[in-house]
Design a protein around this motif. Structure first.
Motif, short mmCIF file in Angstrom:
data_model
loop_
_atom_site.label_atom_id
_atom_site.label_comp_id
_atom_site.label_asym_id
_atom_site.label_seq_id
_atom_site.Cartn_x
_atom_site.Cartn_y
_atom_site.Cartn_z
N ILE A 157 0.82 -1.22 0.00
CA ILE A 157 0.00 0.00 0.00
C ILE A 157 0.85 1.27 0.00
O ILE A 157 2.01 1.25 0.39
N GLY A 158 0.21 2.35 -0.44
CA GLY A 158 0.81 3.67 -0.28
C GLY A 158 -0.12 4.45 0.63
O GLY A 158 -1.34 4.28 0.57
N TYR A 159 0.45 5.29 1.48
CA TYR A 159 -0.39 6.01 2.44
C TYR A 159 -0.03 7.49 2.42
O TYR A 159 1.13 7.86 2.61
N VAL A 160 -1.00 8.32 2.14
CA VAL A 160 -0.78 9.76 2.17
C VAL A 160 -1.69 10.32 3.26
O VAL A 160 -2.91 10.34 3.11
N SER A 161 -1.09 10.74 4.36
CA SER A 161 -1.88 11.17 5.50
C SER A 161 -2.41 12.58 5.28
O SER A 161 -2.02 13.25 4.33
N MET A 205 -4.89 2.06 -10.41
CA MET A 205 -4.70 1.88 -8.98
C MET A 205 -6.04 1.90 -8.25
O MET A 205 -6.98 2.58 -8.64
N THR A 206 -6.12 1.13 -7.17
CA THR A 206 -7.28 1.20 -6.30
C THR A 206 -7.03 2.35 -5.33
O THR A 206 -5.94 2.47 -4.78
N ILE A 207 -8.03 3.21 -5.15
CA ILE A 207 -7.83 4.34 -4.25
C ILE A 207 -8.91 4.35 -3.18
O ILE A 207 -10.11 4.25 -3.46
N PHE A 208 -8.46 4.42 -1.93
CA PHE A 208 -9.37 4.51 -0.79
C PHE A 208 -9.16 5.88 -0.19
O PHE A 208 -8.05 6.23 0.20
N PRO A 211 2.31 1.21 -5.44
CA PRO A 211 1.45 0.39 -4.58
C PRO A 211 0.21 -0.10 -5.33
O PRO A 211 -0.20 0.53 -6.31
N ARG A 212 -0.35 -1.20 -4.87
CA ARG A 212 -1.60 -1.69 -5.47
C ARG A 212 -2.77 -0.83 -5.01
O ARG A 212 -3.74 -0.64 -5.72
N ILE A 213 -2.67 -0.37 -3.75
CA ILE A 213 -3.75 0.44 -3.19
C ILE A 213 -3.16 1.71 -2.61
O ILE A 213 -2.16 1.66 -1.90
N LEU A 214 -3.80 2.83 -2.93
CA LEU A 214 -3.34 4.10 -2.37
C LEU A 214 -4.39 4.60 -1.38
O LEU A 214 -5.56 4.71 -1.71
N PHE A 215 -3.95 4.86 -0.16
CA PHE A 215 -4.83 5.40 0.87
C PHE A 215 -4.61 6.91 0.96
O PHE A 215 -3.50 7.36 1.20
N LEU A 216 -5.67 7.68 0.77
CA LEU A 216 -5.57 9.14 0.87
C LEU A 216 -6.49 9.61 1.99
O LEU A 216 -7.70 9.48 1.90
N ASP A 217 -5.88 10.14 3.05
CA ASP A 217 -6.67 10.61 4.17
C ASP A 217 -6.90 12.11 4.00
O ASP A 217 -5.95 12.88 4.06
N GLU A 218 -8.14 12.50 3.76
CA GLU A 218 -8.49 13.92 3.55
C GLU A 218 -7.52 14.59 2.56
O GLU A 218 -6.78 15.51 2.94
N PRO A 219 -7.49 14.13 1.31
CA PRO A 219 -6.45 14.60 0.39
C PRO A 219 -6.43 16.10 0.13
O PRO A 219 -5.39 16.63 -0.25
#
Lengths: 341, 277
Positions: free
Chosen positions: A83-87, A191-194, A158-166
């Motif tokens: 995963i990739g995580y962007v806080s 990419m899957t984006i959450f 990453p297969r999935i990118l997590f974006l918290d309040e982008p």
């Protein structure tokens, strides 16, 4: 959706913080490969708790979560690789250049020097930061920092990118620019984006499906269009003015109109769901003409996600719950960093 | 194993930040300069005055044999030479004890979460930061050694001795940073961390022979000083500065400090594992 591969599968996910605060209360959902999935709710609704659990940053109290086919609780290391995580914190190191920030992240993911060279070029081009790559991040504008932060989340593909309040704290132009990049990523990289957001417009513009979350519980999951259709008509919002008793009678009369499906009061306003807004407004005026009640303000619109939110939770998204002191501090800090130019 | 590479890149980041903080680098020179110029000069005069007075009294009492300053100062020819080891130990202490603040800032800025979401070994965060503090401290102490020389301190064991001084001081700052990083991982606010650091710093200095000789300490303080790690840094440093190659004393002090580093390093790693599982 069942025929597609699922990349996130969550069952009965629960988070209870020490002290007994139940931030997430048994949520279920699944995200398909290549989907942009959004979680919509105010601060304190449980979005952040869900995203920190899925990205292995906090422990799971109950239930299970599979991310990229791996159990988050059992194999956090494998999940981190996928995963990739962007806080929401705009967590770029101001004391490093853009290039150095990316280099560090690439090395944390164990990329070889050859890969580093190629990928850095690739992502810098993608987020349009190539000319400024060797300037310190502290000289960047809020939008540039956000782009750098997103680029860091992409460096290991990453297969999935997590974006918290982008787009938290960003101005409207920058926000649209970030949206463009997110849509581009899905299109180019599949990419899957959450993502989590408390901006209706953001959820509407970006997401294939939205989960509406309130007080740790998911109230509805569907496409934005179908959620709006759920309301089943146009939305008339009005403010009434009266000495007192008459309002109840006026509302009764409005409810009696055949076109009206539902009347709800929220704060000072009355919200009327009707089949055809334009045709119903004159009828409303007519039916209350004989009462003491006056309409002081009235608007008609197609349902937006705001109305959907109110419909499912009984509350407006702007009636925000106050977060903790630390949370508030962090958020103000992010705002300041985002706005700095 | 990826641990080595992870430690290196955490270290790399800390060093990049160190060079950028120009005020911080300047302060590393300025602070010891102040200590030598103010504290050193005053105490030099004071101790010389005391020794002279004592000598006069002894002569009038009809005592025999010369009484020298060095009897007051654990064998040092003057206070400047005596206190050089103390200032080096103090620099290492303050460099190490503030090490935990970087964790609290990283947490607050969200950078810590970024590192934790990446597939890196948890232990690499405290270990990389400890290593960076040791290297930064070596640079600071090297500057202090030069300043001490300018103020007339003669390093008896020469260049080899100085290198050993740098090494012992670096180890000690690393050990102190282990405690500080463990605290930083546990406490969420910078204010709480600063309060604890302030509470620790002065007692650690003044319950050790860093500034004043052990012979001047009251009994209870002397007893306490045996449990203070600063005592075991100051001792081998002084030996190297003005006593010469007394291997037994040097090795004893150094091995206590090595043990201290292993202990606090383990503490920091365990606390990180616990706080960010």
């Amino acid at each position: 959706m069942p025929q597609k591969t699922l990349t996130i599968e969550v069952k009965g996910l629960t988070k209870i913080y020490p002290g007994g605060i139940r931030a997430v209360n048994g949520v279920d959902f699944a995200v398909a490969e290549g989907e942009i999935f959004g979680m919509l709710g105010p601060n304190g609704a449980g979005k952040s708790s869900i995203i920190t659990m899925l990205t292995t940053l906090s422990s799971i109290t109950g239930g299970t979560a599979l991310v990229a086919g791996e159990d988050v609780a059992a194999h956090p290391y494998r999940v981190r690789r996928a995963i990739g995580y962007v806080s929401q914190d705009l967590a770029v190191d101001d004391n490093l250049t853009g290039w150095e920030n990316l280099f560090l992240q690439a090395k944390f993911y164990g990329l070889t020097n050859e890969q580093v060279k190629q990928r850095l070029n690739e992502v810098l081009t993608m987020v349009n930061l190539k000319d400024r790559a060797h300037d310190l991040a502290e000289t960047y504008s809020g939008g540039m920092r956000k782009r750098l932060d997103i680029a860091e989340g992409l460096i290991h593909r990453p297969r999935i990118l997590f974006l918290d309040e982008p787009t938290l704290g960003l101005d409207i132009q920058t926000r649209q620019e970030i949206w463009k990049y997110i849509l581009f990523l899905r299109k180019e990289a599949g990419m899957t984006i959450f993502l989590t957001t408390h901006y209706m417009e953001e959820a509407d513009r970006l997401c294939d499906r939205i989960a509406i979350i309130d007080r740790g519980v998911i109230k509805a999951i569907d496409t934005p269009d179908r959620l709006k259709a759920e309301i089943g008509g146009d939305v008339i919002t009005m403010t009434l003015n009266d000495s007192g008793r008459g309002i109840t009678r006026a509302v009764e009369l409005i409810k009696g109109l055949p076109e009206v499906r539902q009347v709800k009061s929220h704060a000072e306003e009355y919200i009327v769901i009707v089949e055809n807004g334009e045709l119903t407004v004159p009828k409303i005026f007519e039916v209350i003409r004989d009462t003491d009640t006056k309409i002081t303000k009235i608007t008609v619109k197609r349902p937006a996600l705001d109305d959907v939110y109110l419909h499912f939770t009984g509350r407006g998204l702007r009636d925000e719950i106050e977060g903790s002191k630390e949370e508030g501090f962090r958020q103000r800090m992010v705002m300041r960093r985002a706005r700095r130019r | 194993m990826k641990l080595g590479s992870d430690i290196y890149y955490v270290f790399w980041r800390e060093m990049k930040r160190f060079w950028l903080q120009k005020t911080r680098v300047a302060m590393t020179i300025f602070q010891p300069l102040i200590w030598f110029a103010l504290m050193g000069s005053t105490m030099n005069n004071l101790t010389q005055g005391m020794a002279a007075g004592s000598l006069m009294k002894r002569m009038m009492d009809g005592g025999t044999g010369p009484l020298l300053i060095k009897n007051f100062l654990d064998g040092a020819p003057d206070y400047m030479t005596y206190v050089a080891g103390g200032i080096i130990a103090m620099t290492a202490l303050s460099g190490g004890i503030f090490g935990g603040t970087t964790v609290v800032w990283d947490r607050r800025l969200g950078f810590l979460n970024k590192m934790l979401a990446a597939p890196i070994n948890r232990a690499s965060i405290p270990l990389g930061k400890m290593l960076a503090i040791a290297v930064q401290n070596t640079i600071q102490v090297a500057v202090i050694v030069i300043i001490a020389m300018i103020f007339g301190v003669n390093f008896r064991t020469g260049l080899t001795g100085i290198l050993l001084i740098l090494f012992i001081a670096a180890l000690f700052s690393m050990g102190m940073s282990g405690i500080s990083l463990a605290l930083g991982a546990r406490l969420k606010s910078i204010e709480a961390l600063f309060a604890i650091i302030n509470m620790l710093f002065m007692p650690l200095i003044f319950s050790s022979p860093a500034m004043f000789p052990a012979s001047a300490m009251p009994g209870w303080l002397l007893a306490f000083s045996h449990w203070n790690p600063v005592t075991y840094v100051v001792m081998p440093l002084r030996v190297l500065i003005y006593k010469g190659w007394l291997w037994k004393d040097i090795l004893f002090g150094a091995s206590v400090i090595v043990g201290f580093v292993l202990l606090t390093g383990a503490l920091a790693v365990l606390q990180f594992r616990q706080s960010f599982s």
